[in-house]
Design a protein around this motif. Sequence first.
Motif, short mmCIF file in Angstrom:
data_model
loop_
_atom_site.label_atom_id
_atom_site.label_comp_id
_atom_site.label_asym_id
_atom_site.label_seq_id
_atom_site.Cartn_x
_atom_site.Cartn_y
_atom_site.Cartn_z
N VAL A 122 0.89 -1.16 0.00
CA VAL A 122 0.00 0.00 0.00
C VAL A 122 0.92 1.21 0.00
CG1 VAL A 122 -1.86 1.23 1.16
CG2 VAL A 122 -1.77 -1.27 1.25
N ALA A 123 0.97 1.90 -1.13
CA ALA A 123 2.01 2.90 -1.36
C ALA A 123 1.44 4.28 -1.60
CB ALA A 123 2.88 2.49 -2.55
N PHE A 124 2.15 5.27 -1.09
CA PHE A 124 1.96 6.66 -1.50
C PHE A 124 2.82 6.89 -2.73
CE2 PHE A 124 0.12 7.01 2.54
CZ PHE A 124 -0.28 8.30 2.84
N ALA A 125 2.25 7.49 -3.76
CA ALA A 125 3.04 8.03 -4.86
C ALA A 125 3.26 9.52 -4.56
CB ALA A 125 2.33 7.80 -6.18
N LEU A 134 2.39 5.64 -13.94
CA LEU A 134 3.59 4.89 -14.30
C LEU A 134 3.94 3.87 -13.21
CD1 LEU A 134 6.11 4.44 -16.07
CD2 LEU A 134 7.20 6.30 -14.81
N LEU A 135 3.90 4.29 -11.95
CA LEU A 135 4.20 3.38 -10.84
C LEU A 135 3.23 2.20 -10.84
CD1 LEU A 135 5.55 2.51 -8.21
CD2 LEU A 135 4.10 4.17 -7.00
N MET A 136 1.96 2.48 -11.04
CA MET A 136 0.96 1.41 -11.03
C MET A 136 1.17 0.43 -12.18
SD MET A 136 -2.33 3.74 -9.91
CE MET A 136 -3.47 2.41 -9.48
N ARG A 137 1.51 0.94 -13.34
CA ARG A 137 1.75 0.07 -14.49
C ARG A 137 2.99 -0.79 -14.28
NH1 ARG A 137 0.80 4.98 -18.80
NH2 ARG A 137 -1.50 4.93 -18.83
N LEU A 138 4.05 -0.20 -13.72
CA LEU A 138 5.28 -0.96 -13.49
C LEU A 138 5.07 -2.04 -12.44
CD1 LEU A 138 7.91 1.95 -13.47
CD2 LEU A 138 7.65 0.20 -15.23
N ALA A 145 1.20 -6.92 -6.50
CA ALA A 145 -0.15 -6.41 -6.29
C ALA A 145 -0.16 -5.33 -5.22
CB ALA A 145 -1.09 -7.55 -5.89
N GLY A 146 -1.27 -4.57 -5.19
CA GLY A 146 -1.39 -3.58 -4.12
C GLY A 146 -2.31 -2.44 -4.47
N ARG A 147 -2.26 -1.45 -3.60
CA ARG A 147 -2.98 -0.20 -3.76
C ARG A 147 -1.97 0.95 -3.80
NH1 ARG A 147 -8.70 0.02 -4.71
NH2 ARG A 147 -9.59 -1.93 -3.90
N VAL A 148 -2.13 1.83 -4.78
CA VAL A 148 -1.23 2.97 -4.96
C VAL A 148 -2.05 4.24 -4.94
CG1 VAL A 148 0.40 4.12 -6.50
CG2 VAL A 148 0.47 1.62 -6.24
N ALA A 184 -8.20 -6.73 -10.97
CA ALA A 184 -6.96 -5.98 -11.18
C ALA A 184 -6.01 -6.20 -10.01
CB ALA A 184 -7.25 -4.50 -11.36
N ARG A 185 -4.73 -6.38 -10.31
CA ARG A 185 -3.75 -6.57 -9.24
C ARG A 185 -3.42 -5.26 -8.53
NH1 ARG A 185 -1.28 -10.22 -12.96
NH2 ARG A 185 -0.01 -8.53 -13.78
N VAL A 186 -3.34 -4.18 -9.29
CA VAL A 186 -2.92 -2.88 -8.75
C VAL A 186 -4.06 -1.89 -8.94
CG1 VAL A 186 -1.19 -1.05 -8.86
CG2 VAL A 186 -0.53 -3.42 -9.35
#
Length: 423
Positions: A122-125, A134-138, A145-148, A184-186
């Motif tokens: 679970v990330a902050f961009a 871009l981060l989500m696609r990569l 997997a996760g939440r961005v 969806a994974r992300v």
Amino acid sequence: MQIYRANIIFTPQSSHFEVIPHGYIAVNDGKVEGVYSELPQHLSNFPVTDWGDRLLIPAMNDMHVHAPQYRNQGIAMDLELLPWLQNYTFPEELKFADTAYAERIYRRFIHDLWRFGTMRVVAFASVHLESTRLLMRLLDKAGMAGRVGKVNMNRDCPEGLQESIDDAVKACDILVEEFEREGARVRPIVTPRFIPSCTPELLRACGEMARRYGLPVQSHLSENHGEIALVRELEPESRHYADAYDRYGLFGQTPTIMAHCVWTEGEELELLRQRGVMVAHCPTSNLNIASGPAPIRRFLEAGVPVGLGSDVSGGHDFSIFRMMVYAVQISKIHYQRDKSCAFLTLSEAFWMATKSAGRFFGQVGSFEPGYDFDALVIDDSELQIDTDYSLLERLERFVYIGDDRQIAARYCQGRLIDEPEIN
């Protein structure tokens, strides 16, 4: 159907490990079908991946990390939260207006998650839409997997990191359209940075975005005394910091993670419990920027869900295994001050990193039937001085003194995850 054979260890409950020596896990369509001491007859014709004497454990979940702070990992550790943000964090995040720079950093960020066995995050961009996409696609391309969250903020930060409310809403619409779909994974997560960086109008818009799309929410809560005092000035009508989020629909109205909660107690703790808000415990960050030791035993006793986070770059270490160690050690400080507050056991710390954290993603973090097969294969042979360690002693030894070199394989949703490209 795919069968895996190894020494299987996981935590269905926080109180103990389930251990199956040289056992079998049957995985069907990415999900655990069953765990067996002996392979049942009805599975005997399916292929078996035999990992020999290695350990097979659930993969790690990092519930709080700042992807654009990757370059600052391990520096500015002499500052407390607010000056650390102004002098180091915000200047670095300004650079993510440049997607070429963002790609260089984010590829390394994802590689380090993979290296340390973190398959979900679970990330902050940053505040920048294109860099967030871009981060989500990569991350998706890597098979993880996760939440961005594209960060939302519009005050008390450099002009280049401020956004209008209209831009925040439009960016959310774009991310939902591209990423928020079944399977969806992300996927996106609504991310007001914290109350000091968001006007009431932006906070209200964030709550509305979460409600409209059914999106989860992440932010920070009661990390630092200076921050808490500032929130008290900015939100005088709120009873406490958590109440301020709650008034804007950002505190459990949809699934919510609040990082730190170092100074959460009393009414604020009760609201955490009532709303089912998950605490992301980030022990290295709490130590590095002098926030204090979070009262995790109190949260667990109250029934508050808890996961572990690296909080890079307030935290200096990506390894969730080491977050387990630090969480146990910090709890022992609490114990020395209050013997009624029992310190954490290894099984509790492991459970927080796996099954407790994994519930944010669904059935994740365990090897019980129906759970996603997110797993790590641990080759701890070089850590064994002799052969009389029990399987739990071998796991404990790896958690405390092992590193990424002992991770022989990584799986996410049943897929073997190869090393992501850096360049």
